[in-house]
Motif scaffolding. Sequence first.
Motif, short mmCIF file in Angstrom:
data_model
loop_
_atom_site.label_atom_id
_atom_site.label_comp_id
_atom_site.label_asym_id
_atom_site.label_seq_id
_atom_site.Cartn_x
_atom_site.Cartn_y
_atom_site.Cartn_z
N GLU A 27 9.46 10.73 -11.14
CA GLU A 27 10.44 9.64 -11.13
C GLU A 27 9.93 8.32 -10.51
OE1 GLU A 27 13.33 8.97 -12.45
OE2 GLU A 27 13.81 7.20 -11.25
N PRO A 28 9.36 8.36 -9.28
CA PRO A 28 8.98 7.08 -8.69
C PRO A 28 7.92 6.34 -9.48
CG PRO A 28 8.57 8.89 -7.14
CD PRO A 28 9.10 9.49 -8.38
N VAL A 29 6.93 7.08 -9.99
CA VAL A 29 5.86 6.43 -10.73
C VAL A 29 6.40 5.89 -12.05
CG1 VAL A 29 3.56 6.71 -11.72
CG2 VAL A 29 4.18 7.97 -9.67
N ALA A 30 7.22 6.69 -12.73
CA ALA A 30 7.79 6.25 -14.00
C ALA A 30 8.67 5.02 -13.79
CB ALA A 30 8.59 7.39 -14.63
N ALA A 31 9.49 5.05 -12.74
CA ALA A 31 10.38 3.92 -12.49
C ALA A 31 9.57 2.65 -12.25
CB ALA A 31 11.27 4.21 -11.27
N PHE A 32 8.44 2.82 -11.56
CA PHE A 32 7.57 1.66 -11.33
C PHE A 32 7.02 1.11 -12.64
CE2 PHE A 32 3.05 0.42 -11.00
CZ PHE A 32 3.24 -0.84 -10.48
N LEU A 33 6.50 1.99 -13.49
CA LEU A 33 5.92 1.53 -14.75
C LEU A 33 6.97 0.82 -15.60
CD1 LEU A 33 3.67 4.62 -15.64
CD2 LEU A 33 2.94 2.39 -14.75
N VAL A 34 8.20 1.31 -15.54
CA VAL A 34 9.27 0.67 -16.29
C VAL A 34 9.55 -0.73 -15.74
CG1 VAL A 34 11.74 0.75 -16.78
CG2 VAL A 34 10.36 2.82 -17.02
N GLU A 35 9.68 -0.80 -14.41
CA GLU A 35 10.02 -2.09 -13.80
C GLU A 35 8.90 -3.11 -13.92
OE1 GLU A 35 11.29 -1.55 -9.74
OE2 GLU A 35 12.83 -0.13 -10.37
N ARG A 36 7.67 -2.63 -13.74
CA ARG A 36 6.55 -3.54 -13.63
C ARG A 36 6.03 -3.97 -15.00
NH1 ARG A 36 3.28 -6.56 -13.54
NH2 ARG A 36 1.57 -7.08 -12.15
N THR B 264 0.83 -1.21 0.00
CA THR B 264 0.00 0.00 0.00
C THR B 264 0.87 1.26 0.00
OG1 THR B 264 -1.33 -1.25 1.54
CG2 THR B 264 -2.02 1.01 1.13
N ILE B 265 1.99 1.19 0.70
CA ILE B 265 2.90 2.35 0.75
C ILE B 265 3.23 2.81 -0.66
CG2 ILE B 265 5.24 3.10 1.35
CD1 ILE B 265 5.07 1.24 3.79
N GLY B 266 3.55 1.86 -1.51
CA GLY B 266 3.91 2.20 -2.88
C GLY B 266 2.73 2.75 -3.67
N TRP B 267 1.59 2.09 -3.55
CA TRP B 267 0.41 2.51 -4.33
C TRP B 267 -0.10 3.87 -3.88
CZ3 TRP B 267 -0.15 0.07 -8.59
CH2 TRP B 267 0.22 -1.28 -8.68
N LEU B 268 -0.17 4.03 -2.56
CA LEU B 268 -0.61 5.30 -2.01
C LEU B 268 0.31 6.42 -2.49
CD1 LEU B 268 -2.87 5.88 0.05
CD2 LEU B 268 -1.12 5.87 1.81
N GLY B 269 1.59 6.11 -2.51
CA GLY B 269 2.58 7.09 -2.96
C GLY B 269 2.36 7.48 -4.41
N ALA B 270 2.09 6.48 -5.24
CA ALA B 270 1.87 6.77 -6.65
C ALA B 270 0.64 7.66 -6.80
CB ALA B 270 1.70 5.48 -7.43
N ALA B 271 -0.42 7.36 -6.02
CA ALA B 271 -1.63 8.19 -6.10
C ALA B 271 -1.32 9.62 -5.67
CB ALA B 271 -2.73 7.61 -5.22
N SER B 272 -0.56 9.78 -4.58
CA SER B 272 -0.23 11.14 -4.13
C SER B 272 0.59 11.87 -5.18
CB SER B 272 0.60 11.13 -2.84
OG SER B 272 0.06 10.28 -1.90
N ALA B 273 1.57 11.20 -5.74
CA ALA B 273 2.45 11.85 -6.72
C ALA B 273 1.64 12.38 -7.89
CB ALA B 273 3.50 10.87 -7.22
#
Length: 480
Positions: A328-337, A91-100
Amino acid sequence: MSTHNVWTHKGTFLLAAVGSAVGLGNLWRFPYLTGENGGGAFILIYALTIFAVGIPILIAEIMLGRNSRRSPIMGMRFLTRTHKTSRGWETIGWLGAASAFIILSFYSVIAGWALHYTGLMLTGSLDGADAETVAASFDALLASPPLLTLYHSLFIGASALIVGLGIHRGIENGLRVLMPALFVILMVVLVYSAAIGDLAAAATFLFTFNVADLSLEGWLQAMGQSFFTLSLGMGAIMAYGAYMSSDASLTRTAFAIAVVDTAVAMIAGLAIFALVFGAGLDPGEGPGLMFVTLPLAFAEMPAGALLGGIFFILVLGAAISSSISLIEPVAAFLVERFDLERPQAVSAMVIASWALGLLTVFSFNLMAEETLFHTLFGRSAFGLLELLTNIFMPLGGMLIALFAGWALTHGEVMKEMRTNETWFRVWRFLVRFIAPAAVAFVFLRTIPQVEGYLLPAIGAVVIVGAFAAGRTFLAERQGS
Ligand code: TRP
């Protein structure tokens, strides 16, 4: 692999983190929220949360990033696996993406205003203008959806370009010049504001602490602002921490970020309120505060047009070095995932955020009057987006604190912190108990009082969710 890169110099993490932290939050949001909430009491809560809650969580967040060496969502997935804890912590990651995504949407609109003012300053359009003229010019800007949309698009496009091309990591040299220059010009502005304004009144307003003055929602705003200004609780710092070299000191870095960030906010606040009280303006002016006060100072200064132009360019630089840390964090996630190419990942995030940003644009004109939005949420669309981030960031921070405090082993933390046992204990006590309790306290006190129907409902779900996640985690821990 890109996930295991380390910043080129030892000090670069600090520079990047300060670049992320110092931005519109300090220059625009801090003064305007302080003004709306009556001054000192707001600052007291804000400063208390920065030092008692913010710094320990800052350390925790860098720690999670550096320990996992991945983007926030994948990093949390990795950490939950290696520590055999509930996947609920993702959730930490998802919540963060939503906030960003939400923050970027309105951040870019406001940065667009700075773009407009850069133009106004450099062309000398406001030379010699009085307070009324300056205010009228700001109102004219807000009244124009096409103009606001244009600036919003330009700013978000420029940020996307920087992250998409991957040059944000090379931006260190730019920041080395930008940050000191911003500091110097802020001091110049402060001196001028003191000369033409009322510095004593500003100081009284900012540093007279009377907690009874603060409304309940003011508490939430003060806590939200302390997370916002430190870029905390949504994975931005985690994403940067993933690139931080293993031997830089966490504690010292976190302190340095908080001190520089707070200093910039205080100087901006003093300068702006000296002008407010000197010119008889309204401290509770709202989001436009910075844009109706500082141009006034530049209008009176010798070479004000040039200085003002430079100032707003630096503001834009500070804003861009913050907005790239939102992408950056959201983009990095989309790249990795999803194995997207970097430019695609960045476009996906930014286009969605741009569209959401139109709500903020319209909040100041087409949707400024009473609409369905106001009836439902008791505020404008922009107000709602800000409120959501005031909830999401502290909530994310609370989860980060709990995870770092309870799930990481003594050995892991010591390897990261490299301090003595006493500091370790102090930190762990803060993240295990104090920081989560402080966040919960403010939530429980304020969210049920928030005007409008849907928010208390969302707040309740969020709080129950957090406790459920905590319980699952404890249960699994005892089972393992
Ligand atoms: N801290 C920045 C500012 O004060 C805004 C910001 C950048 C931010 N990245 C963030 C806020 C991540 C929250 C989370 O202007």
